[in-house]
Design a protein around this motif. Structure first.
Motif, mmCIF file in Angstrom:
data_model
loop_
_atom_site.group_PDB
_atom_site.id
_atom_site.type_symbol
_atom_site.label_atom_id
_atom_site.label_comp_id
_atom_site.label_asym_id
_atom_site.label_seq_id
_atom_site.Cartn_x
_atom_site.Cartn_y
_atom_site.Cartn_z
ATOM 1 N N GLU A 104 38.485 -11.862 -7.636
ATOM 2 C CA GLU A 104 39.102 -12.032 -9.262
ATOM 3 C C GLU A 104 38.694 -13.263 -9.811
ATOM 4 O OE1 GLU A 104 39.665 -9.269 -10.557
ATOM 5 O OE2 GLU A 104 39.297 -8.051 -8.946
ATOM 6 N N VAL A 105 38.997 -14.626 -9.233
ATOM 7 C CA VAL A 105 39.071 -15.814 -9.758
ATOM 8 C C VAL A 105 37.364 -16.129 -9.909
ATOM 9 C CG1 VAL A 105 39.448 -18.087 -9.378
ATOM 10 C CG2 VAL A 105 41.200 -16.669 -8.866
ATOM 11 N N LEU A 106 36.471 -15.777 -8.850
ATOM 12 C CA LEU A 106 35.064 -15.949 -9.233
ATOM 13 C C LEU A 106 34.604 -15.090 -10.562
ATOM 14 C CD1 LEU A 106 32.746 -17.540 -8.251
ATOM 15 C CD2 LEU A 106 32.244 -15.513 -6.499
ATOM 16 N N LYS A 107 34.815 -13.986 -10.688
ATOM 17 C CA LYS A 107 34.868 -13.259 -11.712
ATOM 18 C C LYS A 107 35.283 -13.890 -13.070
ATOM 19 C CE LYS A 107 35.089 -8.539 -9.798
ATOM 20 N NZ LYS A 107 36.105 -7.247 -9.749
ATOM 21 N N LEU A 108 36.510 -14.544 -13.161
ATOM 22 C CA LEU A 108 36.981 -15.227 -14.122
ATOM 23 C C LEU A 108 36.111 -16.511 -14.619
ATOM 24 C CD1 LEU A 108 40.857 -15.248 -13.598
ATOM 25 C CD2 LEU A 108 39.267 -13.568 -15.256
ATOM 26 N N LYS A 109 35.491 -17.177 -13.638
ATOM 27 C CA LYS A 109 34.747 -18.454 -13.677
ATOM 28 C C LYS A 109 33.449 -17.941 -14.122
ATOM 29 C CE LYS A 109 34.325 -21.656 -10.792
ATOM 30 N NZ LYS A 109 34.445 -22.709 -10.159
ATOM 31 N N GLN A 110 32.858 -16.668 -13.859
ATOM 32 C CA GLN A 110 31.559 -16.322 -14.306
ATOM 33 C C GLN A 110 31.486 -15.651 -15.656
ATOM 34 O OE1 GLN A 110 30.836 -13.653 -11.054
ATOM 35 N NE2 GLN A 110 29.743 -15.483 -9.837
ATOM 36 N N ALA A 111 32.643 -15.447 -16.252
ATOM 37 C CA ALA A 111 32.912 -14.947 -17.804
ATOM 38 C C ALA A 111 32.519 -15.972 -18.509
ATOM 39 C CB ALA A 111 34.222 -14.374 -17.683
ATOM 40 N N PRO A 112 32.167 -15.440 -19.836
ATOM 41 C CA PRO A 112 31.958 -16.548 -20.844
ATOM 42 C C PRO A 112 33.015 -17.389 -21.162
ATOM 43 C CG PRO A 112 31.531 -14.491 -21.757
ATOM 44 C CD PRO A 112 31.819 -14.315 -20.149
ATOM 45 N N GLY A 113 33.214 -18.517 -21.640
ATOM 46 C CA GLY A 113 34.462 -18.952 -22.050
ATOM 47 C C GLY A 113 34.430 -20.725 -21.934
ATOM 48 N N LYS A 114 35.417 -21.136 -22.255
ATOM 49 C CA LYS A 114 35.556 -22.488 -22.114
ATOM 50 C C LYS A 114 36.444 -22.677 -20.633
ATOM 51 C CE LYS A 114 38.004 -24.290 -25.695
ATOM 52 N NZ LYS A 114 39.042 -24.503 -26.816
ATOM 53 N N ASN A 115 36.860 -23.924 -20.244
ATOM 54 C CA ASN A 115 37.432 -24.231 -19.168
ATOM 55 C C ASN A 115 38.695 -23.234 -18.746
ATOM 56 O OD1 ASN A 115 35.931 -26.209 -18.553
ATOM 57 N ND2 ASN A 115 37.291 -27.947 -19.528
ATOM 58 N N ILE A 116 38.945 -23.097 -17.298
ATOM 59 C CA ILE A 116 40.288 -22.263 -17.098
ATOM 60 C C ILE A 116 41.004 -23.479 -16.428
ATOM 61 C CG2 ILE A 116 41.083 -20.699 -15.515
ATOM 62 C CD1 ILE A 116 38.021 -19.533 -15.220
ATOM 63 N N SER A 117 42.313 -23.509 -17.138
ATOM 64 C CA SER A 117 43.280 -24.433 -16.532
ATOM 65 C C SER A 117 44.186 -23.581 -15.363
ATOM 66 C CB SER A 117 44.270 -24.712 -17.766
ATOM 67 O OG SER A 117 45.180 -25.423 -17.358
ATOM 68 N N LEU A 118 44.454 -24.503 -14.607
ATOM 69 C CA LEU A 118 45.003 -24.243 -13.179
ATOM 70 C C LEU A 118 46.180 -24.895 -13.178
ATOM 71 C CD1 LEU A 118 45.184 -22.454 -10.608
ATOM 72 C CD2 LEU A 118 43.666 -24.414 -9.656
ATOM 73 N N GLY A 119 47.475 -24.340 -12.680
ATOM 74 C CA GLY A 119 48.859 -25.115 -12.551
ATOM 75 C C GLY A 119 49.613 -24.527 -11.530
ATOM 76 N N GLY A 120 50.342 -25.309 -11.032
ATOM 77 C CA GLY A 120 51.387 -25.092 -10.044
ATOM 78 C C GLY A 120 51.068 -25.738 -8.716
ATOM 79 N N VAL A 121 51.264 -25.179 -7.490
ATOM 80 C CA VAL A 121 51.220 -25.894 -6.237
ATOM 81 C C VAL A 121 50.511 -25.217 -5.159
ATOM 82 C CG1 VAL A 121 52.206 -27.236 -4.469
ATOM 83 C CG2 VAL A 121 53.089 -27.308 -6.628
ATOM 84 N N SER A 122 50.953 -23.962 -4.996
ATOM 85 C CA SER A 122 50.808 -22.982 -3.690
ATOM 86 C C SER A 122 49.434 -22.337 -4.272
ATOM 87 C CB SER A 122 51.772 -21.966 -3.555
ATOM 88 O OG SER A 122 52.968 -22.503 -3.088
ATOM 89 N N LEU A 123 49.290 -21.735 -5.244
ATOM 90 C CA LEU A 123 48.179 -20.995 -5.827
ATOM 91 C C LEU A 123 47.010 -21.993 -6.219
ATOM 92 C CD1 LEU A 123 46.638 -18.624 -6.632
ATOM 93 C CD2 LEU A 123 47.305 -19.098 -9.099
#
Length: 183
Positions: A104-123
């Motif tokens: 699912e995250v790879l699909k999000l990376k492959q979709a058009p758009g700007k950067n994907i921000s990631l926060g937290g610790v475990s994930l």
């Protein structure tokens, strides 16, 4: 392909427990600027529940300081994805990923758009282990906490991950901003 950009506050001794750090105008401005380059935020359940509904309420009511209000507005406008098997309800412009995290995250990376921000610790630790994080923004605070959660405490990487320093700068508060890219 979009980049997944991980930003986190750390103490000088590596603690990433938010209770060990305090926000400041400079910190809010730093993360506001970082989020301006993103059009999607990914969180795990715990971080999502720390951020929502708090920041959307600040955005709506403009109840914080100037820098907090600006952060809240930028944060609230960005679409969000929460990775959780237990969360039953999300608010606003948020959806849930319940399974197949890497796919699912790879699909999000492959979709058009700007950067994907990631926060937290475990994930983020899990996404780092999977090799899906592209850039790292560490904001190191001039604090020794001597306790608290540490980054990657719960994860064993399959191999050492080499990073390339892209930028570093000292903030007026004494914080050090370190921007790394995966090699």
């Amino acid at each position: 392909m979009r980049n997944i950009v991980y930003g986190i506050n750390l103490t000088a001794d590596g603690c990433c427990d938010h209770t060990q750090l305090s926000g400041s105008v400079e910190v809010h401005e730093y993360f506001t600027d970082l989020m301006r380059d993103a059009d999607l935020i990914i969180y795990g359940r715990k971080t999502y529940e720390l951020m929502v509904p708090y920041w959307p309420e600040v955005a709506k009511k403009q109840s914080g300081t100037k820098s907090e209000n600006e952060f809240a507005q930028v944060f609230d406008a960005i679409d969000k994805v929460v990775c959780s098997r237990t969360l039953e309800h999300v608010e606003g412009n948020t959806r849930i990923i319940r399974s197949n995290l890497a796919e699912e995250v790879l699909k999000l990376k492959q979709a058009p758009g700007k950067n994907i921000s990631l926060g937290g610790v475990s994930l983020p630790a899990e996404l780092i282990r999977l090799g899906l994080v592209d850039e790292y923004y560490f904001l190191v605070h001039p604090v020794l906490s001597g306790q608290g959660r540490r980054l990657l405490d719960e994860v064993v990487l399959p191999e050492k991950l080499n990073l390339q320093l892209v930028d570093s700068r000292a903030l007026k508060s004494g914080c050090m901003s370190l921007h790394y890219r995966k090699q």
